[in-house]
Design a protein around this motif. Structure first.
Motif, PDB file in Angstrom:
ATOM      1  N   SER A 475       0.832  -1.193   0.000  1.00  0.00           N
ATOM      2  CA  SER A 475       0.000   0.000   0.000  1.00  0.00           C
ATOM      3  C   SER A 475       0.873   1.252   0.000  1.00  0.00           C
ATOM      4  CB  SER A 475      -0.956  -0.035   1.199  1.00  0.00           C
ATOM      5  OG  SER A 475      -1.997   0.905   1.034  1.00  0.00           O
ATOM      6  N   PHE A 476       0.316   2.372   0.445  1.00  0.00           N
ATOM      7  CA  PHE A 476       1.017   3.650   0.436  1.00  0.00           C
ATOM      8  C   PHE A 476       0.371   4.551   1.486  1.00  0.00           C
ATOM      9  CE2 PHE A 476      -2.627   4.082  -2.230  1.00  0.00           C
ATOM     10  CZ  PHE A 476      -3.083   5.382  -2.044  1.00  0.00           C
ATOM     11  N   ASP A 477       0.940   5.723   1.701  1.00  0.00           N
ATOM     12  CA  ASP A 477       0.297   6.682   2.591  1.00  0.00           C
ATOM     13  C   ASP A 477       0.275   8.057   1.934  1.00  0.00           C
ATOM     14  OD1 ASP A 477       2.761   7.891   2.895  1.00  0.00           O
ATOM     15  OD2 ASP A 477       2.787   7.747   5.084  1.00  0.00           O
ATOM     16  N   GLY A 478      -0.132   9.063   2.708  1.00  0.00           N
ATOM     17  CA  GLY A 478      -0.342  10.388   2.127  1.00  0.00           C
ATOM     18  C   GLY A 478       0.788  11.366   2.343  1.00  0.00           C
ATOM     19  N   THR A 479       1.999  10.878   2.667  1.00  0.00           N
ATOM     20  CA  THR A 479       3.123  11.787   2.890  1.00  0.00           C
ATOM     21  C   THR A 479       3.412  12.585   1.630  1.00  0.00           C
ATOM     22  OG1 THR A 479       4.087  10.272   4.505  1.00  0.00           O
ATOM     23  CG2 THR A 479       5.532  11.950   3.585  1.00  0.00           C
ATOM     24  N   GLN A 480       3.319  13.912   1.741  1.00  0.00           N
ATOM     25  CA  GLN A 480       3.515  14.790   0.595  1.00  0.00           C
ATOM     26  C   GLN A 480       4.995  15.100   0.388  1.00  0.00           C
ATOM     27  OE1 GLN A 480       1.016  16.056  -1.450  1.00  0.00           O
ATOM     28  NE2 GLN A 480      -0.407  14.750  -0.356  1.00  0.00           N
ATOM     29  N   TYR A 481       5.329  15.538  -0.807  1.00  0.00           N
ATOM     30  CA  TYR A 481       6.673  16.018  -1.096  1.00  0.00           C
ATOM     31  C   TYR A 481       6.654  17.535  -1.179  1.00  0.00           C
ATOM     32  CZ  TYR A 481      10.887  17.282  -3.637  1.00  0.00           C
ATOM     33  OH  TYR A 481      12.059  17.880  -4.011  1.00  0.00           O
ATOM     34  N   GLU A 483       5.262  20.071   0.244  1.00  0.00           N
ATOM     35  CA  GLU A 483       3.921  20.594  -0.024  1.00  0.00           C
ATOM     36  C   GLU A 483       3.864  22.122  -0.006  1.00  0.00           C
ATOM     37  OE1 GLU A 483      -0.694  19.719   1.315  1.00  0.00           O
ATOM     38  OE2 GLU A 483       0.953  19.049   2.591  1.00  0.00           O
ATOM     39  N   LYS A 484       4.688  22.766   0.798  1.00  0.00           N
ATOM     40  CA  LYS A 484       4.664  24.224   0.860  1.00  0.00           C
ATOM     41  C   LYS A 484       4.943  24.840  -0.502  1.00  0.00           C
ATOM     42  CE  LYS A 484       6.595  28.174   3.361  1.00  0.00           C
ATOM     43  NZ  LYS A 484       7.541  28.618   4.425  1.00  0.00           N
ATOM     44  N   THR A 485       5.860  24.234  -1.262  1.00  0.00           N
ATOM     45  CA  THR A 485       6.189  24.729  -2.602  1.00  0.00           C
ATOM     46  C   THR A 485       5.327  24.095  -3.681  1.00  0.00           C
ATOM     47  OG1 THR A 485       8.483  25.109  -1.952  1.00  0.00           O
ATOM     48  CG2 THR A 485       8.038  24.958  -4.316  1.00  0.00           C
ATOM     49  N   MET A 486       5.115  22.768  -3.569  1.00  0.00           N
ATOM     50  CA  MET A 486       4.518  22.022  -4.670  1.00  0.00           C
ATOM     51  C   MET A 486       3.006  21.840  -4.551  1.00  0.00           C
ATOM     52  SD  MET A 486       7.153  21.651  -6.451  1.00  0.00           S
ATOM     53  CE  MET A 486       6.110  20.987  -7.737  1.00  0.00           C
ATOM     54  N   GLY A 487       2.424  22.053  -3.351  1.00  0.00           N
ATOM     55  CA  GLY A 487       0.999  21.816  -3.193  1.00  0.00           C
ATOM     56  C   GLY A 487       0.689  20.335  -3.065  1.00  0.00           C
ATOM     57  N   TYR A 488      -0.606  20.008  -3.130  1.00  0.00           N
ATOM     58  CA  TYR A 488      -1.060  18.633  -2.930  1.00  0.00           C
ATOM     59  C   TYR A 488      -0.824  17.786  -4.181  1.00  0.00           C
ATOM     60  CZ  TYR A 488      -4.240  14.707  -2.220  1.00  0.00           C
ATOM     61  OH  TYR A 488      -4.769  13.449  -2.110  1.00  0.00           O
ATOM     62  N   GLY A 489      -0.456  16.532  -3.995  1.00  0.00           N
ATOM     63  CA  GLY A 489      -0.344  15.597  -5.118  1.00  0.00           C
ATOM     64  C   GLY A 489       0.944  14.826  -5.156  1.00  0.00           C
ATOM     65  N   GLY A 490       1.931  15.187  -4.325  1.00  0.00           N
ATOM     66  CA  GLY A 490       3.233  14.530  -4.392  1.00  0.00           C
ATOM     67  C   GLY A 490       3.417  13.384  -3.435  1.00  0.00           C
ATOM     68  N   HIS A 491       2.338  12.668  -3.091  1.00  0.00           N
ATOM     69  CA  HIS A 491       2.449  11.546  -2.157  1.00  0.00           C
ATOM     70  C   HIS A 491       2.619  10.248  -2.941  1.00  0.00           C
ATOM     71  CE1 HIS A 491      -1.691  12.294  -3.291  1.00  0.00           C
ATOM     72  NE2 HIS A 491      -2.055  11.088  -2.913  1.00  0.00           N
ATOM     73  N   GLY A 492       3.106   9.157  -2.393  1.00  0.00           N
ATOM     74  CA  GLY A 492       3.265   8.896  -1.000  1.00  0.00           C
ATOM     75  C   GLY A 492       4.396   7.891  -0.759  1.00  0.00           C
ATOM     76  N   ASP A 493       4.568   7.577   0.494  1.00  0.00           N
ATOM     77  CA  ASP A 493       5.484   6.510   0.902  1.00  0.00           C
ATOM     78  C   ASP A 493       4.925   5.146   0.503  1.00  0.00           C
ATOM     79  OD1 ASP A 493       7.020   8.432   2.089  1.00  0.00           O
ATOM     80  OD2 ASP A 493       6.620   7.815   4.147  1.00  0.00           O
ATOM     81  N   VAL A 494       5.807   4.220   0.170  1.00  0.00           N
ATOM     82  CA  VAL A 494       5.396   2.819  -0.001  1.00  0.00           C
ATOM     83  C   VAL A 494       5.306   2.205   1.396  1.00  0.00           C
ATOM     84  CG1 VAL A 494       6.089   0.539  -0.844  1.00  0.00           C
ATOM     85  CG2 VAL A 494       6.374   2.556  -2.291  1.00  0.00           C
TER      86      VAL A 494
END
Length: 502
Positions: A475-481, A483-494
């Motif tokens: 599965s995965f989780d919702g950890t963002q990359y 986010e302050k610069t890139m906003g939502y959508g850069g998740h997630g961890d395996v």
């Protein structure tokens, strides 16, 4: 995409387009918000005949967690130069671009001039980043129609030695730098897409990877250019045979994942990966999958590959041009080997038994009947979605599909998976409101829920049985990359969980 998936995990159904893009949705994804009266059945115990509770004897715990991240995908380098040395001009590669998901990495040892990395044409149109060390500034620069426009600029503090990164995901351009790890410096989509549309195949074919200096000189180490990798992964789905057996070669199981991009759902794309069953931390990308549809090259994702004889059946979700106004499941059948290389998929809409949006397709032939699970979504602004199951007795999984049922009482539930545990087939999903994994039978009767941790976002419950009888939930989780610069959508961890039967 989960981000559903791509799919991606999703925000609360109360989250609107504005709050999601502003970043407010990410915090809401972690909230447990079970509606009154919606508490699902508790975990089942074994029935008296012992035949319908085997899946509920599994108890998962988190075993592995890691973050795949690559600007240029390691196995998809189109151009590589080692120890370049002193340069005083630009270099333009002869390598063709596959899709508008491309990246350049330049190891900088010293720079006296203006560094450039990105894409350019033979007649000097360009989509590039520049770094001016004397002014300590980076910019995103577009030249089109004889006019040069700096669409974004930022002041930065970079050391003399670092790696400069350029990436385009769909039409979003991002400038990155790496000392110990990659960090984004600035990003822009709307102003870029107003000047050039790299999704247009005729436009994209004019561009090639470009790097070097515009004035002055620089000393460069290695240069790499190729297909963009990912900021994280989500929406895992086993690549399988038509009867549900995992597709395995040399001790490695194949899966599709959504490759989180530098941006929202449109900036993600799809890939095929191998997972080493002896070491589940070894996840390697072996194929890049893009879509060619409606005259554009897109990053559709969140689906499944199924091997049926000498054919591959493919189903994916149309997230590549998502604009909060509809998503559809699309499909194709091909004899082309999609488990290696770069591919452009020419899909067509799937005639599902629904009159609303759909995504996250997964399908298996069980006792001569194709079952195809998907997500139904009556609204994407705000989001409202639930799992549904369809079936057909046709030899073609796309024809004659009739609805078996749908969990219309759920409103933030996706990631449907068909899973075979011991002697029974089950239909699994992931409920972001109740924060658990509901389990349905093939008649869409709810039987209970998986005993497994529930990370952030909407993690998909992809089960995999190993030869020793143990089970993994991938599965995965919702950890963002960033986010302050890139906003939502850069998740997630395996996230990989493990269990043994009771």
């Amino acid at each position: 995409m989960s981000g559903p998936a791509f799919g991606a995990g999703w925000p609360s159904p109360r989250v609107t387009r504005r709050s999601l893009l502003a970043g407010a949705g990410a915090g809401l994804l972690t909230a447990a918000c079970t509606a009154p009266g919606s508490e699902p059945p508790r975990r089942n115990t074994r029935s008296q005949d012992g035949k319908d509770a085997t899946i509920f004897d599994l108890s998962f715990t988190e075993k592995y967690r890691y973050r795949p991240f690559h600007v240029v995908a390691p196995e998809f380098v189109d151009e590589q130069r080692s120890d370049v040395g002193t340069v005083d001009a630009l270099t333009r590669s002869d390598a063709a671009l596959h899709a508008p998901f491309a990246a350049v990495e330049v190891d900088v040892e010293r720079a006296d001039g203006i560094l450039v990395a990105g894409l350019s044409t033979a007649d000097d149109d360009r989509v590039v980043t520049t770094y001016n060390p004397s002014r300590r500034s980076v910019s995103i620069e577009i030249r089109a129609g004889g006019r040069t426009t700096v669409v974004r600029r930022a002041t930065v503090d970079l050391p003399e030695t670092f790696t400069l990164g350029f990436a385009v995901c769909e039409n979003q351009v991002t400038v990155l730098a790496k000392t110990d790890e990659w960090r984004p410096l600035l990003t822009e989509r709307d102003k870029v897409s107003a000047l050039v549309d790299l999704r247009d195949p005729a436009t994209l074919q004019r561009y090639s990877y470009t790097w070097g200096v515009r004035s002055g000189s620089a000393s460069l180490g290695d240069v790499r250019a190729g297909v963009f990798g990912m900021t994280g992964l989500r929406d895992p789905h086993l690549v399988q045979h038509a009867d549900g057996r995992p597709y395995v070669r040399d001790g490695k199981v194949y899966l599709t994942w959504t490759c989180a991009g530098l941006g929202f759902f449109q900036q993600a794309h799809w890939g095929v990966f191998t997972l080493d069953l002896a070491d589940p931390t070894r996840l390697e990308q072996v194929a890049q999958l893009f879509s060619r549809r409606d005259g554009r090259l897109l990053g559709d994702h969140a689906g499944q590959l199924v091997r049926d004889g000498d054919r591959w059946h493919v189903a994916a979700s149309s997230w590549g041009d998502f604009d909060f106004d509809g998503v559809q499941v699309r499909h194709l059948t091909t004899t082309e080997d999609l488990t290696s290389g770069v591919h452009l998929l020419e899909t067509e809409p799937t005639e599902l038994p629904t009159d609303v949006s759909s995504w996250d397709p997964g399908f298996t032939r069980i006792d001569g009947t194709w079952y195809l699970g998907f997500v139904e979504s009556p609204s994407q602004d705000p989001f409202d979605f639930h799992p549904a199951l369809s079936s057909t007795t046709s030899d073609d999984p796309w024809k004659g599909l009739a609805k078996v049922g749908a969990a219309e009482d759920l409103h933030q539930c996706e990631g449907p998976i068909l899973a075979h545990v011991e002697d029974r087939w089950w239909f699994l999903a992931s409920d972001g409101d109740a924060r658990n994994y509901p389990v349905f039978d093939l008649a869409m009767h709810r039987k209970g829920r998986l005993d497994a941790p529930y990370p952030t976002n909407i993690p998909h419950p992809q089960l995999l049985r190993r030869e020793d009888g143990s089970w993994l939930m991938i599965s995965f989780d919702g950890t963002q990359y960033a986010e302050k610069t890139m906003g939502y959508g850069g998740h997630g961890d395996v996230v990989i969980m493990a269990s043994r039967p009771a």
